[in-house]
Design a protein around this motif. Structure first.
Motif, PDB file in Angstrom:
ATOM      1  N   GLN A 244      -7.617   1.664   4.773  1.00  0.00           N
ATOM      2  CA  GLN A 244      -7.599   1.121   5.708  1.00  0.00           C
ATOM      3  C   GLN A 244      -9.019   0.396   5.791  1.00  0.00           C
ATOM      4  O   GLN A 244      -9.070  -0.798   6.222  1.00  0.00           O
ATOM      5  CB  GLN A 244      -7.369   1.770   7.001  1.00  0.00           C
ATOM      6  CG  GLN A 244      -7.506   0.771   8.319  1.00  0.00           C
ATOM      7  CD  GLN A 244      -6.750   1.419   9.616  1.00  0.00           C
ATOM      8  OE1 GLN A 244      -6.686   2.926   9.453  1.00  0.00           O
ATOM      9  NE2 GLN A 244      -6.612   0.760  10.613  1.00  0.00           N
TER      10      GLN A 244
ATOM     11  N   ALA B 296      -5.602   7.507   3.925  1.00  0.00           N
ATOM     12  CA  ALA B 296      -5.261   6.360   4.827  1.00  0.00           C
ATOM     13  C   ALA B 296      -6.459   5.718   5.317  1.00  0.00           C
ATOM     14  O   ALA B 296      -6.677   4.709   5.283  1.00  0.00           O
ATOM     15  CB  ALA B 296      -4.061   6.502   5.950  1.00  0.00           C
TER      16      ALA B 296
ATOM     17  N   ARG C 176       0.848  -1.118  -0.168  1.00  0.00           N
ATOM     18  CA  ARG C 176       0.135  -0.214  -0.024  1.00  0.00           C
ATOM     19  C   ARG C 176       0.918   1.233   0.135  1.00  0.00           C
ATOM     20  O   ARG C 176       0.472   2.210   0.402  1.00  0.00           O
ATOM     21  CB  ARG C 176      -0.743   0.001   1.439  1.00  0.00           C
ATOM     22  CG  ARG C 176      -1.812  -1.220   1.308  1.00  0.00           C
ATOM     23  CD  ARG C 176      -2.912  -1.222   0.227  1.00  0.00           C
ATOM     24  NE  ARG C 176      -3.974  -2.162   0.467  1.00  0.00           N
ATOM     25  CZ  ARG C 176      -3.828  -3.407  -0.058  1.00  0.00           C
ATOM     26  NH1 ARG C 176      -2.961  -3.835  -0.842  1.00  0.00           N
ATOM     27  NH2 ARG C 176      -4.908  -4.303   0.029  1.00  0.00           N
TER      28      ARG C 176
END
Length: 345
Positions: free
Chosen positions: A260, A256, A249
């Protein structure tokens, strides 16, 4: 037009649902009698054909495995301008794949995360549909990509792949062993030489005269890639597909929290481009000139395809950019290859 439609409609839909809607339209092209007309519009105007694997590919650009999992849209995809269609991944035992949601867009990166898990109707069902597609007068080259059934232990993988190969090889123009998806537990462990050698030897035996390739992960160390390349040459396989999706990633523009929330799975699309071409160059320097290398990962434009061909790819595949660029994507690449060819004359 498609970009507006994507911005207003598709980007707000569940990605898998949007895929199925688009897929339904693609499947309708032959039924509506539009396949020949579409092919005239989408295929190259000048000779871009490639001779590889004992086959003639009308254009070097094809669609990667994962888009047409069950071999139901081969002729429609050919009509859209893809010179070859790699169906699957199919498994010996039909399976539903992982629970939904399992497909996620990273729009700022023009990327996708998937953890589909080889959802498919089985190798036997796919083989029957491929056999039917082969009877069409004008069709793309058809590859079949095979993987391990989820319920089969890694220790029993050889027999499982044998079953799929036995069903697929007689009808495929070429066959691909997928040992590089991150979405089936233990699958990537089969890339270790001690596991890969007997597996590839067994599938080669089942494949007979059907060209056989292996698809590898971008996350392998360079030394491991070179070891696989040596094994491929030693076993007499016909080629390597580089690369599958990545579990990395790193370097993403998407925030983020969104990344996630998407969770585990393979990342494909533009962020994979740099590693994909690095692996391509590494392989081309290591293998015999006649070995077929199919480059895939982060391809969007005709310039991307040309760069891969110049770097030593025999053929090039794409998938993720279809989601962002729409049904005329292959046409734009084929027309771009025409333009680039004219510029070098």
């Amino acid at each position: 037009m498609y970009r507006i439609l994507f911005s207003l409609v598709f980007r707000h839909m569940d990605p898998e649902r949007a895929h199925h809607l688009a897929f339904a339209v693609i499947r309708m092209l032959p039924a509506l009698g539009l396949r020949r007309l579409a092919s005239r519009i989408t295929m190259p105007r000048t000779d871009q054909s490639v001779r590889a694997l004992g086959l003639t590919f009308p254009t070097p650009f094809g669609v990667a495995a994962g888009f047409d999992k069950n071999a139901t849209a081969i002729l429609g995809l050919g009509a859209l301008g893809f010179g070859h269609v790699e169906v699957g991944t199919v498994t010996a035992i039909p399976q539903p794949g992982n629970p939904r949601p399992r497909l996620f867009r990273l729009i700022p990166d023009r990327a996708i995360i998937n953890r589909m898990g080889f959802n498919n109707d089985g190798a036997q069902a796919a083989a029957a549909l491929v056999a039917k597609a082969r009877t069409a007068r004008r069709r793309p080259v058809i590859g079949i990509n095979i993987g391990k059934s989820r319920v089969v232990d890694v220790a029993d993988a050889v027999a499982d792949y044998r079953t799929s190969a036995r069903a697929a090889a007689p009808v495929a123009d070429y066959l691909v062993v997928n040992v590089s998806s991150p979405n089936t537990p233990g699958l990537r462990d089969l890339q270790a030489l001690d596991s890969l050698r007997p597996l590839l030897a067994a599938v080669k035996e089942e494949a007979g005269t059907t060209p056989l390739l292996v698809k590898i992960a971008p996350d392998l160390a360079d030394d491991d890639i070179l070891a696989i390349a040596e094994l491929v040459g030693g076993l007499g396989l016909d080629g390597i597909i580089a690369t599958n999706t990545t579990i990395s990633r790193d370097g993403l523009a998407t925030d983020a929290a969104t990344v996630q929330a998407a969770g585990a799975g393979g990342l494909s699309g533009r962020p994979l481009a740099q590693r994909s071409i690095e692996v391509l160059r590494l392989l081309r320097a290591a293998v015999a000139p006649e070995l077929c290398i199919i480059s895939v990962g982060g391809v969007e434009t005709a310039d991307d395809v040309r760069e891969r061909l110049d770097a030593g790819a025999t053929l090039v595949q794409g998938y993720s950019a279809f989601i962002y660029l729409g049904p005329l994507w292959a046409r734009s690449i084929n027309r771009g290859l025409d333009r680039l060819s004219a510029a070098t004359r």
